[in-house]
Design a protein around this motif. Structure first.
Motif, PDB file in Angstrom:
ATOM      1  N   ILE A 150      -8.616  -5.479  -4.354  1.00  0.00           N
ATOM      2  CA  ILE A 150      -8.610  -4.271  -3.543  1.00  0.00           C
ATOM      3  C   ILE A 150     -10.025  -3.943  -3.070  1.00  0.00           C
ATOM      4  O   ILE A 150     -10.968  -3.890  -3.872  1.00  0.00           O
ATOM      5  CB  ILE A 150      -8.066  -3.075  -4.346  1.00  0.00           C
ATOM      6  CG1 ILE A 150      -6.637  -3.354  -4.855  1.00  0.00           C
ATOM      7  CG2 ILE A 150      -8.115  -1.795  -3.510  1.00  0.00           C
ATOM      8  CD1 ILE A 150      -5.600  -3.456  -3.770  1.00  0.00           C
ATOM      9  N   THR A 174      -8.075   1.381   2.788  1.00  0.00           N
ATOM     10  CA  THR A 174      -8.056   0.369   1.739  1.00  0.00           C
ATOM     11  C   THR A 174      -7.616  -0.970   2.319  1.00  0.00           C
ATOM     12  O   THR A 174      -6.726  -1.027   3.162  1.00  0.00           O
ATOM     13  CB  THR A 174      -7.073   0.770   0.617  1.00  0.00           C
ATOM     14  OG1 THR A 174      -7.419   2.068   0.123  1.00  0.00           O
ATOM     15  CG2 THR A 174      -7.106  -0.231  -0.525  1.00  0.00           C
ATOM     16  N   CYS A 176      -6.142  -4.670   1.030  1.00  0.00           N
ATOM     17  CA  CYS A 176      -5.521  -5.330  -0.116  1.00  0.00           C
ATOM     18  C   CYS A 176      -5.354  -6.810   0.181  1.00  0.00           C
ATOM     19  O   CYS A 176      -4.609  -7.184   1.090  1.00  0.00           O
ATOM     20  CB  CYS A 176      -4.165  -4.711  -0.433  1.00  0.00           C
ATOM     21  SG  CYS A 176      -3.215  -5.632  -1.678  1.00  0.00           S
ATOM     22  N   ILE A 201       0.777  -0.604  -5.325  1.00  0.00           N
ATOM     23  CA  ILE A 201       0.609  -2.049  -5.231  1.00  0.00           C
ATOM     24  C   ILE A 201       0.667  -2.636  -6.635  1.00  0.00           C
ATOM     25  O   ILE A 201      -0.059  -2.187  -7.530  1.00  0.00           O
ATOM     26  CB  ILE A 201      -0.738  -2.404  -4.579  1.00  0.00           C
ATOM     27  CG1 ILE A 201      -0.761  -1.947  -3.115  1.00  0.00           C
ATOM     28  CG2 ILE A 201      -1.016  -3.903  -4.678  1.00  0.00           C
ATOM     29  CD1 ILE A 201      -2.139  -2.013  -2.496  1.00  0.00           C
TER      30      ILE A 201
END
Length: 235
Positions: A150, A174, A176, A201
């Motif tokens: 992340i 963010t 990922c 997640i």
């Protein structure tokens, strides 16, 4: 719940193990972020997929040979012409990006969806990360590096182990990286993918029959043995 997968690289055993693991959860949709040909709700074009269609550029010699071998399999003479044409048409029509509400899905990065790598150490490259985050509305799912984790907008990187394999999105931008099913490079040989539901997640690591995969690679003259060896090391 969504399942996000990427970077299969012709590893059938890893893919089958991941699909079996996905079947244990209440997954409604599978999103593939590239370097794989399969039927999912979303399938994006990866750099290896593009390399199989055109002359591969920017690949090392071993990867280039593997791409030419992949192309020969796609052009298998034993199949009828219609099947081959449908296969190439499928690849040619794959999108490079996909947006769904505030979520962006790419293979590489928001700036270069096909070829840009975003490595964990890039958190120290403020200029690069600022430009990438500027193109992300809220959240971006990506692959390509085969390194799961992340990235947060304040230039932090968290590996799956550091967050105990669970990360909750909190409204801040963010990125990922969902990791790799067929060729992990973070030192963990197990297949990696992501389950995503309600802004949560969850990273999954799945064991598979790696010996069978390695033997298949060894048996193909056009594929170098180290491509099998690296699977055991997770690099």
């Amino acid at each position: 719940m969504k399942a996000l997968i990427s970077d299969i690289h012709s590893n059938l055993e890893a893919l089958q193990a991941v699909l079996q693991d996905i079947g244990k959860h209440h997954v409604q949709e599978i999103y593939c972020l590239g370097d794989l040909v399969m039927k999912c709700k979303v399938v994006l074009l990866g750099n290896h997929d593009q390399g199989a269609m055109f002359d591969p550029e920017g690949f090392n010699p071993s990867a280039e040979r593997a791409i030419f071998w992949t192309r020969s399999q796609l052009e298998a003479a034993g199949e009828n012409r219609g099947q081959r044409e449908r296969r190439w048409e499928f690849l040619a029509e794959l999108p490079r990006t996909y947006r769904e509400n505030s979520y962006l899905f790419v293979h590489g990065s928001a700036r270069n969806p096909l070829n840009e790598y975003v490595f964990p150490e890039d958190i120290y490259n403020q200029r690069k990360m600022e430009r990438i985050f500027a193109l992300v509305e809220r959240y971006c799912f990506q692959g390509h590096t085969h390194l799961p984790g992340i990235f947060t907008e304040n230039f932090q990187f968290h590996s799956p182990e550091e967050v105990d394999y669970v990360y909750r999105l909190d409204g801040r931008k963010t990125l990922c990286n969902v990791g790799s099913v067929g060729q992990p490079r973070d030192g963990d040989w197990r297949a990696c993918y992501v389950l995503f539901e309600n802004d949560t997640i969850r990273y999954r690591r799945v064991e598979y029959d790696i010996d069978t995969t390695v033997k298949k690679i060894y048996a193909i003259p056009d594929l170098e043995n180290f491509l099998g060896d690296r699977l055991r090391d997770g690099h």
